[in-house]
Design an enzyme around this catalytic site. Structure first.
Site, PDB file in Angstrom:
ATOM      1  N   TYR A  29     -36.302 -17.555 -13.319  1.00  0.00           N
ATOM      2  CA  TYR A  29     -35.359 -16.903 -12.404  1.00  0.00           C
ATOM      3  C   TYR A  29     -35.288 -15.395 -12.710  1.00  0.00           C
ATOM      4  CZ  TYR A  29     -30.717 -15.434 -10.701  1.00  0.00           C
ATOM      5  OH  TYR A  29     -29.684 -14.745 -10.120  1.00  0.00           O
ATOM      6  N   SER A 111     -21.733  -8.916 -12.589  1.00  0.00           N
ATOM      7  CA  SER A 111     -22.090  -9.307 -11.220  1.00  0.00           C
ATOM      8  C   SER A 111     -21.029 -10.220 -10.608  1.00  0.00           C
ATOM      9  CB  SER A 111     -23.427 -10.062 -11.255  1.00  0.00           C
ATOM     10  OG  SER A 111     -23.640 -10.788 -10.054  1.00  0.00           O
ATOM     11  N   GLN A 133     -19.765  -5.344 -10.009  1.00  0.00           N
ATOM     12  CA  GLN A 133     -20.674  -5.299  -8.851  1.00  0.00           C
ATOM     13  C   GLN A 133     -20.170  -6.256  -7.785  1.00  0.00           C
ATOM     14  OE1 GLN A 133     -23.145  -8.159  -8.394  1.00  0.00           O
ATOM     15  NE2 GLN A 133     -23.406  -7.367  -6.319  1.00  0.00           N
ATOM     16  N   TYR A 135     -20.612  -8.148  -4.195  1.00  0.00           N
ATOM     17  CA  TYR A 135     -21.356  -8.588  -3.011  1.00  0.00           C
ATOM     18  C   TYR A 135     -20.329  -8.737  -1.906  1.00  0.00           C
ATOM     19  CZ  TYR A 135     -25.823  -9.770  -5.256  1.00  0.00           C
ATOM     20  OH  TYR A 135     -27.044  -9.718  -5.887  1.00  0.00           O
ATOM     21  N   THR A 161     -23.400  -3.692  -3.792  1.00  0.00           N
ATOM     22  CA  THR A 161     -24.832  -3.952  -3.572  1.00  0.00           C
ATOM     23  C   THR A 161     -25.081  -4.121  -2.084  1.00  0.00           C
ATOM     24  OG1 THR A 161     -25.096  -4.923  -5.747  1.00  0.00           O
ATOM     25  CG2 THR A 161     -26.732  -5.540  -4.109  1.00  0.00           C
ATOM     26  N   ARG A 170     -37.997 -16.373  -3.862  1.00  0.00           N
ATOM     27  CA  ARG A 170     -38.821 -16.422  -5.080  1.00  0.00           C
ATOM     28  C   ARG A 170     -39.393 -17.837  -5.158  1.00  0.00           C
ATOM     29  NH1 ARG A 170     -34.337 -13.588  -6.383  1.00  0.00           N
ATOM     30  NH2 ARG A 170     -33.334 -15.466  -7.150  1.00  0.00           N
ATOM     31  N   LYS A 257     -25.561   0.527  -4.437  1.00  0.00           N
ATOM     32  CA  LYS A 257     -26.807   0.055  -5.061  1.00  0.00           C
ATOM     33  C   LYS A 257     -27.737  -0.553  -4.027  1.00  0.00           C
ATOM     34  CE  LYS A 257     -28.301  -3.037  -8.779  1.00  0.00           C
ATOM     35  NZ  LYS A 257     -28.726  -4.284  -8.125  1.00  0.00           N
ATOM     36  N   HIS A 281     -33.814  -3.991  -6.070  1.00  0.00           N
ATOM     37  CA  HIS A 281     -33.287  -5.242  -6.626  1.00  0.00           C
ATOM     38  C   HIS A 281     -34.277  -5.859  -7.617  1.00  0.00           C
ATOM     39  CE1 HIS A 281     -29.670  -7.748  -5.495  1.00  0.00           C
ATOM     40  NE2 HIS A 281     -30.240  -8.542  -6.367  1.00  0.00           N
ATOM     41  N   ARG A 284     -36.960  -8.174  -6.077  1.00  0.00           N
ATOM     42  CA  ARG A 284     -36.532  -9.534  -5.726  1.00  0.00           C
ATOM     43  C   ARG A 284     -36.172  -9.687  -4.264  1.00  0.00           C
ATOM     44  NH1 ARG A 284     -35.156 -12.096 -10.563  1.00  0.00           N
ATOM     45  NH2 ARG A 284     -33.379 -13.326  -9.856  1.00  0.00           N
TER      46      ARG A 284
HETATM   47  C1  LIG Z   1     -32.087 -12.381 -12.924  1.00  0.00           C
HETATM   48  C2  LIG Z   1     -31.579 -11.251 -12.089  1.00  0.00           C
HETATM   49  C3  LIG Z   1     -30.391 -11.403 -11.393  1.00  0.00           C
HETATM   50  C4  LIG Z   1     -29.904 -10.342 -10.635  1.00  0.00           C
HETATM   51  N1  LIG Z   1     -28.679 -10.478 -10.018  1.00  0.00           N
HETATM   52  C5  LIG Z   1     -28.144  -9.407  -9.390  1.00  0.00           C
HETATM   53  C6  LIG Z   1     -26.821  -9.475  -8.885  1.00  0.00           C
HETATM   54  O1  LIG Z   1     -26.127 -10.477  -9.024  1.00  0.00           O
HETATM   55  N2  LIG Z   1     -26.340  -8.375  -8.256  1.00  0.00           N
HETATM   56  C7  LIG Z   1     -27.080  -7.222  -8.093  1.00  0.00           C
HETATM   57  O2  LIG Z   1     -26.597  -6.260  -7.504  1.00  0.00           O
HETATM   58  N3  LIG Z   1     -28.333  -7.143  -8.594  1.00  0.00           N
HETATM   59  C8  LIG Z   1     -28.860  -8.188  -9.245  1.00  0.00           C
HETATM   60  N4  LIG Z   1     -30.108  -8.088  -9.790  1.00  0.00           N
HETATM   61  C9  LIG Z   1     -30.830  -6.805  -9.718  1.00  0.00           C
HETATM   62  C10 LIG Z   1     -30.483  -5.915 -10.921  1.00  0.00           C
HETATM   63  O3  LIG Z   1     -29.158  -5.434 -10.821  1.00  0.00           O
HETATM   64  C11 LIG Z   1     -31.405  -4.694 -11.016  1.00  0.00           C
HETATM   65  O4  LIG Z   1     -31.417  -4.035  -9.772  1.00  0.00           O
HETATM   66  C12 LIG Z   1     -32.829  -5.064 -11.410  1.00  0.00           C
HETATM   67  O5  LIG Z   1     -32.820  -6.089 -12.370  1.00  0.00           O
HETATM   68  C13 LIG Z   1     -33.539  -3.842 -11.971  1.00  0.00           C
HETATM   69  O6  LIG Z   1     -34.855  -4.143 -12.271  1.00  0.00           O
HETATM   70  P1  LIG Z   1     -35.369  -4.548 -13.754  1.00  0.00           P
HETATM   71  O7  LIG Z   1     -34.961  -5.962 -13.956  1.00  0.00           O
HETATM   72  O8  LIG Z   1     -36.833  -4.379 -13.653  1.00  0.00           O
HETATM   73  O9  LIG Z   1     -34.701  -3.618 -14.741  1.00  0.00           O
HETATM   74  C14 LIG Z   1     -30.630  -9.131 -10.547  1.00  0.00           C
HETATM   75  C15 LIG Z   1     -31.826  -9.002 -11.243  1.00  0.00           C
HETATM   76  C16 LIG Z   1     -32.305 -10.042 -12.020  1.00  0.00           C
HETATM   77  C17 LIG Z   1     -33.588  -9.857 -12.793  1.00  0.00           C
END
Ligand SMILES: Cc1cc2nc3c(=O)[nH]c(=O)nc-3n(C[C@H](O)[C@H](O)[C@H](O)COP(=O)(O)O)c2cc1C
Length: 393
Positions: A29, A111, A133, A135, A161, A170, A257, A281, A284
């Site tokens: 994940y 989050s 953060q 949503y 966000t 994914r 964001k 993100h 993702r």
């Molecule tokens: C496992 C996972 C869960 C995430 N969940 C959220 C989330 O709940 N809210 C959000 O704004 N971004 C979420 N993100 C994005 C992160 O805030 C961030 O933008 C991203 O991880 C940055 O890239 P990096 O993992 O390469 O540092 C998530 C990222 C990952 C890897």
């Protein structure tokens, strides 16, 4: 544990240990991107193409990585990004992350989809300010309630966000049966049996569901009602008017964001936000989007004087933080570098990740002939090796 950590010298070491210790469905994940994962890979790869200019015979005494983000002093220009399900990488993961960030002197973001709740994190850190953060869910009374809870928890900024109105896919999550509640397939159960340390941690905590949601959203009392609620709640109609509405209700600092386009960055400035995060993100959501570091120069060029600009995506070293700073990011956020440390060793693993990044930042900055973060700009980069602003459309 201490002897284990002495051999951990880079974020990749933490990733490898996390991969061994975290159940596959939760490790995957974290360590995956949407669809072809092209944007996910580009986030890291594009940093590697940027080259630093080595300088010599510069007086390197009195160095510091200290900086500011949103006017707050930070030990280095790095904050922990919001990540969902963090308490599944390691029991009580959000609490451990917030404690490590507090001790290190950098901001932590919780989050909306955290396992530990706003109240859990506030209590565990003696009400030290952290960021929340948000949503934007369809149920606006739930959103209002979250904002009030964030105020009560002493959060010092709200990070909205904007890039998750709909969900990128994914492949691994579907194949692993990662849903709410997780499906107990035979493969999952067999895999859990190989992670005794993780299982023990989970048995020792009561925090195993979405703490900000269960018991706070209408009709959500257990994991199965939560499943249908979250599926319906991400709001495809989210607009700039909602940002204005949230800003009024919150009354404090706002971070936007998920900005990847200069035009959206101008709208972010118009909205009166205090900071924006150039972010895809972590690769993702929109697969095929440029890396965040490639998008950063256009945005810095369009609005850099009117709003604080940060970036995230692909930061796995202090060199990456330095390059982001050189291209116009006042600050950076780390997602996976934090999660790998957490999944590998809990709070000491997060601290180790932060120490590694800070040390690399300090040493690389010095090799470039700079002693303070404020002296870092584009002149530390080899011309031709770094992305330029996209030509106007
Ligand atoms: C496992 C996972 C869960 C995430 N969940 C959220 C989330 O709940 N809210 C959000 O704004 N971004 C979420 N993100 C994005 C992160 O805030 C961030 O933008 C991203 O991880 C940055 O890239 P990096 O993992 O390469 O540092 C998530 C990222 C990952 C890897």
């Amino acid at each position: 544990m201490a002897s284990d950590l002495s051999k951990i010298t880079c974020i990749e070491d933490l990733r490898a240990v996390a991969q061994r210790r975290v159940p596959r469905m939760f490790y995957d994940y974290a360590d995956s991107g949407s669809y072809t994962q092209g944007t996910y890979r580009a986030n890291e790869d594009d940093f590697q193409r940027i080259k630093l200019r080595q300088r010599v015979a510069v007086n390197l005494s009195g160095r510091s990585t200290r900086s500011t983000m949103l006017g707050q002093e930070v030990a280095m220009p790095v904050a922990i990004a919001p990540t969902g399900l963090t308490g599944m990488q390691h029991a009580d993961g959000e609490i451990l992350g917030a404690r490590a960030a507090k001790a290190f002197g950098i901001p932590f973001t919780l989050s909306t989809m955290g396992i530990c709740s706003l109240e859990d994190v506030a209590e565990a850190t003696d009400r030290h300010p952290f960021w929340f953060q948000l949503y934007v869910m369809r149920d606006r009374s739930f959103v209002e309630n979250l904002i009030e809870r964030a105020q009560a928890a002493n959060c010092s900024a709200l990070q909205i966000t904007l890039d998750l109105q709909i969900l990128g896919q994914r492949h691994k999550d579907i194949k692993n049966g990662l849903s709410t509640p997780p499906r107990p397939t035979l493969t999952n159960l067999l895999n859990l049996a190989t992670k005794p340390r993780w299982c023990l941690g989970m048995l020792g905590t009561k925090r195993r569901s979405f703490g900000n949601i269960v018991g706070h959203a209408k009709g959500v009392s257990d994991l199965s009602s939560l499943s249908s609620w979250t599926a319906e709640q991400f709001d495809p109609q989210l607009s700039w008017a909602d940002v204005e509405w949230i800003k009024k209700r919150w009354g404090g600092k706002i971070i936007l964001k998920g900005i990847m386009d200069a035009e959206d960055a101008r709208l972010a400035v118009d909205s009166g936000a205090d900071a924006l995060v150039v972010s895809n993100h972590g690769g993702r959501q929109l697969d095929g989007a440029p890396s965040s570091i490639a998008a950063l120069p256009s945005i810095a060029c369009a609005v850099g004087k009117n709003i604080e600009i940060w970036m995230d995506g692909g930061i796995r070293s202090g060199q990456d933080v330095l390059k982001a700073r050189a291209l116009g990011a006042q600050g950076t956020l780390i997602g996976r570098s934090f999660l790998y440390g957490l999944g590998a060793y809990g709070q000491p693993g997060v601290t180790r990740a932060l120490e590694i990044i800070q040390r690399e930042l300090d040493i690389s900055m010095a090799f470039c002939g700079r002693t303070q973060i404020d002296q870092v700009d584009r002149s530390i980069l080899v011309p031709g090796s770094y992305p330029l602003p996209f030509p106007a459309a």
